[in-house]
Every structure is written in C-alpha cells, then in structure tokens.
Scaffold this motif. Structure first.
Motif: not given
Length: 153
Positions: A13-18, A44-46, A52-54
C-alpha cells in the motif's frame, strides 16, 4: 530505514500527493530505483495501522519539510500485488528541503514547465494535470445506522 520501521511497513500500500501553490508544484528528485534522477511527486508506503491520509502527511514532512493535508483523491492504481493512491496535497506550512536520502533536491516548479520537462515522468505529469484541473474524487461523509463513514466519490 530502521528495522522496526521496515517491519511496520505495508509494502503493498502506497500513497503520493500533488501539492500546488501559487502556480507551482512541489517535486522531489528521486535518488534510487526506476525514478532515480527524476522529479516526482512525494509519497511512500503506508505503515500498518496508519490511514492513507496520515501516510501522506508523514511522508511529505519527512521527505520535503512541508506540512500538507490530504484533499481530494486524484487517482488510484490497483494491480494484483498492490495499490497506489494519489491525493491532492493541500499546503499547510513549511519550507522545502531535501531529506538527503530518498531525494537529492526538493523544488517548487512552475506547473507549465513541469508538464514539458523530460526529467518529470509521465505519471507525475498526468497527476499534476488532474490536480490543476480540479478533477478527482472528493471526501463525502455518509451515515450508516451506527457509524459515520467517509467515501471518496
């Protein structure tokens, strides 16, 4: 990366943001893997037990020195082994800086320049364009019999 941190990481599980601000997007020059030398959106990875928001907030602060909050959901990629979620990252405060590990520099880059720069991969360009257009899913609260929930829709 510390052993304890590696054991608490959910590698599927990974997240990114713009993060957009004043006509610019925050990008980091990656130092390893297929993105080495490329300017990409931070993420990066959860960790197990983390939303995911954290993860987005933690990763941005660790990698860039900038505090953000998760906004609308810009995109999701699923495959048979993992998922990747990308948020609009709303700027809160902070001054950009490299973490000296996962990236060699962090820069605010003009959005139009970003969309034409060869150092920026196609996925980052597509996500920056989504953020600029305001497309994506918005956090929508809803109520079940006993619990308040939230859905990106």
């Amino acid at each position: 990366m510390e052993t304890e941190e590696m054991n608490s990481t959910n590698w599927s599980q990974s997240v990114a943001g713009v993060c957009l601000k004043d006509g610019k997007v925050l990008l980091a020059r990656h130092t390893y893997g297929s993105g080495k030398g490329k300017l990409i959106i931070p993420g990066g990875y959860v960790r197990f037990g983390e939303l995911p928001e954290e993860t987005l907030v933690r990763e941005y602060l660790e990698e860039t020195g900038v505090k953000v909050r998760a906004g609308r959901l810009l995109g999701i990629r699923f495959n048979e082994k993992d998922w990747y979620v990308v948020f609009a990252a709303e700027y809160v405060e902070g001054v950009e800086r490299s973490d000296g590990d996962e990236n060699s520099e962090v820069v605010w880059m003009d959005i139009d320049d970003t969309l034409h720069d060869d150092a920026v991969p196609g996925l980052t360009k597509a996500l920056v364009e989504c953020a600029r257009k305001g497309s994506g899913f918005h956090l929508t609260p809803y109520q079940t019999d006993k619990v308040r929930n939230e859905l990106y829709a």
